[in-house]
Design a protein around this motif. Structure first.
Motif, short mmCIF file in Angstrom:
data_model
loop_
_atom_site.label_atom_id
_atom_site.label_comp_id
_atom_site.label_asym_id
_atom_site.label_seq_id
_atom_site.Cartn_x
_atom_site.Cartn_y
_atom_site.Cartn_z
N THR A 1 42.43 40.19 39.96
CA THR A 1 41.04 39.84 40.31
C THR A 1 40.88 38.33 40.45
OG1 THR A 1 40.22 41.77 39.08
CG2 THR A 1 38.63 40.04 39.56
N TRP A 2 41.61 37.57 39.62
CA TRP A 2 41.54 36.12 39.66
C TRP A 2 42.70 35.51 40.46
CZ3 TRP A 2 40.07 38.92 35.37
CH2 TRP A 2 38.79 38.68 34.86
N GLY A 3 43.53 36.36 41.05
CA GLY A 3 44.68 35.86 41.79
C GLY A 3 45.76 35.31 40.90
N ILE A 4 45.85 35.81 39.67
CA ILE A 4 46.80 35.31 38.70
C ILE A 4 47.97 36.28 38.55
CG2 ILE A 4 47.14 34.83 36.21
CD1 ILE A 4 44.30 33.71 36.19
N ARG A 5 49.19 35.71 38.58
CA ARG A 5 50.40 36.50 38.35
C ARG A 5 51.04 36.04 37.05
NH1 ARG A 5 53.94 36.83 43.74
NH2 ARG A 5 54.92 38.45 42.45
N PRO A 6 50.84 36.77 35.98
CA PRO A 6 51.35 36.32 34.68
C PRO A 6 52.85 36.47 34.53
CG PRO A 6 50.34 38.48 34.48
CD PRO A 6 50.11 38.03 35.89
N GLU A 7 53.42 35.58 33.71
CA GLU A 7 54.83 35.69 33.37
C GLU A 7 55.02 36.50 32.09
OE1 GLU A 7 56.24 31.68 33.08
OE2 GLU A 7 56.51 31.49 35.25
N PHE B 1 28.26 19.18 25.79
CA PHE B 1 29.00 19.96 24.80
C PHE B 1 30.26 20.50 25.47
CE2 PHE B 1 29.92 23.82 22.31
CZ PHE B 1 29.94 23.28 21.03
N GLN B 2 31.38 19.88 25.17
CA GLN B 2 32.62 20.17 25.88
C GLN B 2 33.63 20.99 25.07
OE1 GLN B 2 32.98 19.18 29.13
NE2 GLN B 2 30.90 18.38 29.02
N VAL B 3 33.39 21.18 23.77
CA VAL B 3 34.39 21.82 22.92
C VAL B 3 34.21 23.34 22.95
CG1 VAL B 3 34.92 19.87 21.45
CG2 VAL B 3 32.93 21.27 20.92
N LEU B 4 34.43 23.91 24.12
CA LEU B 4 34.28 25.34 24.33
C LEU B 4 35.20 25.76 25.46
CD1 LEU B 4 30.94 26.03 26.23
CD2 LEU B 4 32.29 23.96 26.43
N ALA B 5 35.35 27.06 25.64
CA ALA B 5 36.18 27.60 26.71
C ALA B 5 35.27 28.24 27.75
CB ALA B 5 37.17 28.63 26.17
N SER B 6 35.16 27.63 28.91
CA SER B 6 34.29 28.14 29.97
C SER B 6 34.90 29.37 30.62
CB SER B 6 34.09 27.07 31.05
OG SER B 6 33.47 25.92 30.52
N TYR B 7 34.04 30.25 31.14
CA TYR B 7 34.50 31.41 31.88
C TYR B 7 35.12 30.94 33.20
CZ TYR B 7 31.64 34.47 28.86
OH TYR B 7 31.11 35.15 27.80
N ILE B 8 36.27 31.50 33.55
CA ILE B 8 36.90 31.21 34.83
C ILE B 8 36.37 32.21 35.86
CG2 ILE B 8 39.09 31.15 36.08
CD1 ILE B 8 40.41 30.36 33.39
N HIS B 9 35.79 31.69 36.92
CA HIS B 9 35.18 32.55 37.94
C HIS B 9 36.24 33.12 38.87
CE1 HIS B 9 30.76 31.09 37.59
NE2 HIS B 9 31.38 31.01 36.43
N THR B 10 35.95 34.27 39.42
CA THR B 10 36.83 34.91 40.40
C THR B 10 36.70 34.17 41.73
OG1 THR B 10 35.15 36.44 41.22
CG2 THR B 10 36.41 37.13 39.27
N PRO B 11 37.60 34.42 42.68
CA PRO B 11 37.45 33.80 44.01
C PRO B 11 36.12 34.12 44.68
CG PRO B 11 39.66 34.70 43.75
CD PRO B 11 38.88 35.15 42.54
N GLU B 12 35.49 35.24 44.28
CA GLU B 12 34.17 35.60 44.83
C GLU B 12 33.02 34.90 44.11
OE1 GLU B 12 37.25 38.11 45.93
OE2 GLU B 12 36.51 37.93 43.87
N GLY C 1 36.39 50.16 35.46
CA GLY C 1 35.11 50.29 34.77
C GLY C 1 34.95 49.40 33.56
N GLN C 2 35.99 48.62 33.22
CA GLN C 2 35.95 47.74 32.06
C GLN C 2 35.68 46.30 32.49
OE1 GLN C 2 36.91 48.05 28.29
NE2 GLN C 2 35.65 46.26 28.71
N ASN C 3 34.57 45.71 32.01
CA ASN C 3 34.30 44.31 32.31
C ASN C 3 35.24 43.41 31.52
OD1 ASN C 3 32.24 44.72 34.17
ND2 ASN C 3 30.65 44.77 32.59
N LEU C 4 35.64 42.31 32.14
CA LEU C 4 36.61 41.39 31.55
C LEU C 4 36.16 39.96 31.77
CD1 LEU C 4 39.63 43.07 33.32
CD2 LEU C 4 39.18 43.31 30.88
N ILE C 5 36.44 39.09 30.80
CA ILE C 5 36.21 37.66 30.99
C ILE C 5 37.53 36.93 30.79
CG2 ILE C 5 33.76 37.64 30.39
CD1 ILE C 5 34.52 36.68 27.59
N LEU C 6 37.70 35.86 31.54
CA LEU C 6 38.92 35.05 31.48
C LEU C 6 38.54 33.61 31.17
CD1 LEU C 6 42.07 35.23 32.07
CD2 LEU C 6 41.50 34.29 34.33
N THR C 7 39.20 33.03 30.18
CA THR C 7 38.96 31.64 29.81
C THR C 7 40.30 30.95 29.59
OG1 THR C 7 38.94 32.03 27.40
CG2 THR C 7 36.84 32.30 28.58
#
Length: 335
Positions: A12-18, A63-74, A83-89
């Motif tokens: 969904t995020w165009g990520i290919r994990p190792e 306030f910078q000491v946090l992990a922002s949500y990484i948005h999808t290409p859309e 059917g499962q919602n997911l967040i990526l940080t």
């Protein structure tokens, strides 16, 4: 989610994990360039938009000491797989704070205050579902009174050692719960609620040690924002303090130093301290123990021995707790 499903979901995020590894309720994801945190969540899309908008707002206010949500290409701040919602940080490498480390608790209090300060004035965008808990606490404490009365009835019928020990201390537990409810109902609570609503104040909702991470440079990061809500910031501070108190034998000097750390960033007035004293009066820890014992029996993580040990440990601190509450009110609540 299974490991192979994580690989598929990350497309969904165009990520290919190792490499992928489960860490508690999240997945640590390694790529050739970055390390990410993938978290399955139960929240609706509108609620996730709320969390993301608050994170972006506090970040814009410094306030910078946090992990922002990484948005999808859309441009969405979340993904969905089967059917499962997911967040990526981004993955924040660090160790959890320790409740028994005063230095770390003071640091956590300062970070929490910085978050509260940065979040003030937030205005939700159209289509965002805000979790609003302002004004709900008297009703919630009234239910807690009913819970304790119900547990007393169950204990009188069952007769185990746990039941006997609880009944031995039930009058004090019920008295403290009723006192907290009545005091809050008759306090400046609703006045503070209106002030908070006008200012649009946001609470983190779960300032537990697992959500404060110390990196290699000693900087504390506040993570996991999926309990955020509109509520009085003092309730966040109460949650942080009560966890410390349960481990430090209700030491007033420890709490003074932690409060000094918080108020160095975000001052409190006497009405805030009055509300804090009321929340601290409520024996929330023992209510949780009783609720788990009487209402969650047979579920995962339920253990008679462990719950009985926790009950004995908490109730053994009652004299220290009573002395602490008296000292707290004398220092912070008397004019």
């Amino acid at each position: 989610m299974e490991r192979r499903e994580v690989f598929k979901a990350l497309e969904t995020w165009g990520i290919r994990p190792e490499k992928v590894r489960r860490v508690r309720g999240v997945f640590k994801v390694w790529t050739d360039r970055e390390i990410y945190c993938l978290k399955p969540v139960k929240d609706s899309k509108k609620r996730l938009l709320f969390f993301d908008s608050v994170i972006r707002y506090v970040k814009s206010r410094g306030f910078q000491v946090l992990a922002s949500y990484i948005h999808t290409p859309e441009g969405e701040p979340f993904g969905n797989y089967d059917g499962q919602n997911l967040i990526l940080t981004p993955w924040i490498e660090g160790k959890e704070i320790r409740y028994r480390s005063i230095k770390e608790m003071i640091g956590a209090a300062k970070v929490l205050a910085e978050f509260h300060k940065a979040a003030e004035g937030y205005k939700p965008e159209p289509g965002i579902k805000v979790k609003d808990k302002l004004g709900k606490w008297p009703e919630k404490l009234a239910r807690r009174v009913g819970d304790i009365e119900f547990y007393i009835e169950l204990a009188e019928k069952e007769g185990s050692d746990f039941d006997w020990y609880f009944l031995k201390n039930a009058d004090r537990i019920l008295k403290d719960t009723k006192e907290a409810f009545i005091a809050l109902r008759d306090s400046v609570y609703y006045k503070k609620v209106e002030e908070s609503r006008n200012l649009t104040q946001i609470c983190h909702g779960d300032p537990a040690r697992r959500n404060f991470l110390i990196d290699k440079k000693g900087q504390i990061h506040l993570i996991d924002y999926d309990s955020m809500k509109l509520d009085l910031p003092i309730t966040d501070l109460w949650r942080l303090l009560r966890r410390t108190l349960n481990r430090d034998q209700w030491d007033i000097d420890v709490i003074r130093r932690i409060l000094d750390g918080y108020t160095e960033v975000r001052p409190l007035d006497q009405e805030d301290y009055q509300l804090l004293a009321i929340f601290l009066t409520f024996p929330e820890k023992v209510w949780r123990i009783l609720r788990k014992y009487y209402e969650k029996r047979g579920r995962d993580g339920w253990s008679y021995k462990r719950l009985f040990r926790k009950l004995r440990k908490f109730l053994a601190q009652q004299e220290n707790r009573a002395r602490f509450l008296s000292e707290f009110k004398m220092i912070y609540c008397e004019e």
